[in-house]
Design a protein around this motif. Structure first.
Motif, PDB file in Angstrom:
ATOM      1  N   ALA A  74      -1.007   9.600  -7.616  1.00 33.66           N
ATOM      2  CA  ALA A  74      -0.429   8.473  -6.877  1.00 33.66           C
ATOM      3  C   ALA A  74      -1.473   7.412  -6.546  1.00 33.66           C
ATOM      4  N   LEU A  75      -2.739   7.678  -6.842  1.00 34.57           N
ATOM      5  CA  LEU A  75      -3.823   6.758  -6.519  1.00 34.57           C
ATOM      6  C   LEU A  75      -4.012   5.716  -7.614  1.00 34.57           C
ATOM      7  N   SER A  76      -4.477   4.531  -7.222  1.00 37.09           N
ATOM      8  CA  SER A  76      -4.840   3.491  -8.183  1.00 37.09           C
ATOM      9  C   SER A  76      -5.886   2.578  -7.557  1.00 37.09           C
ATOM     10  N   ASP A  77      -6.615   1.876  -8.420  1.00 36.52           N
ATOM     11  CA  ASP A  77      -7.610   0.870  -7.987  1.00 36.52           C
ATOM     12  C   ASP A  77      -8.604   1.444  -6.985  1.00 36.52           C
ATOM     13  N   VAL A  78      -9.013   2.692  -7.172  1.00 38.90           N
ATOM     14  CA  VAL A  78      -9.984   3.305  -6.264  1.00 38.90           C
ATOM     15  C   VAL A  78     -11.378   2.792  -6.617  1.00 38.90           C
ATOM     16  N   GLU A  79     -12.083   2.274  -5.627  1.00 35.73           N
ATOM     17  CA  GLU A  79     -13.422   1.729  -5.829  1.00 35.73           C
ATOM     18  C   GLU A  79     -14.331   2.160  -4.684  1.00 35.73           C
ATOM     19  N   GLY A  92      -8.708   1.721  -2.019  1.00 31.95           N
ATOM     20  CA  GLY A  92      -7.771   1.995  -3.102  1.00 31.95           C
ATOM     21  C   GLY A  92      -6.344   1.753  -2.671  1.00 31.95           C
ATOM     22  N   LYS A  93      -5.425   2.107  -3.543  1.00 30.59           N
ATOM     23  CA  LYS A  93      -3.995   1.996  -3.279  1.00 30.59           C
ATOM     24  C   LYS A  93      -3.349   3.350  -3.523  1.00 30.59           C
ATOM     25  N   VAL A  94      -2.256   3.599  -2.798  1.00 30.81           N
ATOM     26  CA  VAL A  94      -1.496   4.837  -2.979  1.00 30.81           C
ATOM     27  C   VAL A  94      -0.016   4.506  -3.053  1.00 30.81           C
ATOM     28  N   ARG A  95       0.656   5.013  -4.071  1.00 28.10           N
ATOM     29  CA  ARG A  95       2.107   4.875  -4.188  1.00 28.10           C
ATOM     30  C   ARG A  95       2.802   5.967  -3.382  1.00 28.10           C
ATOM     31  N   ALA A  96       3.888   5.621  -2.780  1.00 20.80           N
ATOM     32  CA  ALA A  96       4.653   6.593  -1.997  1.00 20.80           C
ATOM     33  C   ALA A  96       5.347   7.587  -2.924  1.00 20.80           C
ATOM     34  N   GLN A  97       5.393   8.839  -2.482  1.00 20.37           N
ATOM     35  CA  GLN A  97       6.252   9.820  -3.137  1.00 20.37           C
ATOM     36  C   GLN A  97       7.664   9.658  -2.597  1.00 20.37           C
TER      37      GLN A  97
END
Length: 226
Positions: A74-79, A92-97
């Motif tokens: 669910a993670l993206s753009d982790v820096e 970073g960003k996290v999408r909801a489940q």
């Protein structure tokens, strides 16, 4: 990601077969991009890196966010940010489940009060890359995270859950900021993780074993053992 689903008895709640890779007892988190009041304000607590996800537990019993769970997929753009002035941090960003107590996406910043941001970030990125590779072999790129499933019955976790098994994780960092969780603070549900991680099955051949979003379907994928 799901909110208030990864804590129990003033400790962390993990899935059956999941185990803790890293733990830091002194972090803060800030969220943005969400109107949900549960994300308001800076959060202080503990951070865990497990075989399947990142978990935050709040130290403040009055906080509306007691925990959040961020599966690797669910993670993206982790820096890892290293500002000229100020301490290093992870963003970073996290999408909801689905059924995860919020909808959409949320941005986060994770600060380590005792250091260790770079080391944790590198381990997080490596773990997430492995899990994403596994997921894309069994699912489709861009698939939503599997829905959150209630933990069901849970009990105190056995000692092996407090740390990774020996032999496979020499890439995990050594830093004074990381310590094992205190005794009697890790609890385990009866349900296995509904999403892939970096767990290898032990035997003559190694496979990742995880369910995918198809009824009665299990995918075995060759493991990448570092």
């Amino acid at each position: 990601m799901s909110v208030n689903t990864a804590h129990a008895n003033n400790g962390v709640l993990i899935h059956a077969g999941e185990y803790i890779l890293l733990h830091s007892d002194s972090v803060s988190m800030d969220f943005s991009g969400q109107d949900n009041p549960v994300f308001k304000g800076s959060k202080s607590g503990r951070i865990y890196l497990t075989s399947h996800r990142m978990i935050f537990n709040s130290k403040k019993s009055s906080d509306t966010m007691q925990s959040f769970s961020a599966p690797f997929i669910a993670l993206s753009d982790v820096e890892i940010e290293q500002p000229v002035f100020g301490a290093n941090y992870i963003k970073g960003k996290v999408r909801a489940q689905p059924n995860g107590n919020y909808v959409g996406e949320v941005k986060f910043k994770l600060h380590f009060k005792a250091g260790g941001a770079i080391e944790y970030g590198q381990a997080l990125l490596r773990s997430a890359k492995t899990a994403m590779n596994n997921y894309h072999r069994g699912g489709l790129i861009g698939d939503d995270p599997p829905p959150y499933q209630p933990a069901g019955a849970w009990n105190e976790a056995p000692p092996p859950a407090y740390q990774p098994p020996p032999g496979y994780y020499g890439w995990l960092p050594q830093h004074d900021a990381f310590s094992g969780p205190a005794p009697n603070t890790v609890f385990m549900s009866d349900n296995p993780p509904p999403y892939p991680g970096i767990v290898a099955r032990i035997g003559s051949t190694h496979h990742y074993f995880y369910p995918v979003a198809r009824p009665m379907c299990v995918v075995l994928v060759p493991a990448l053992i570092p």
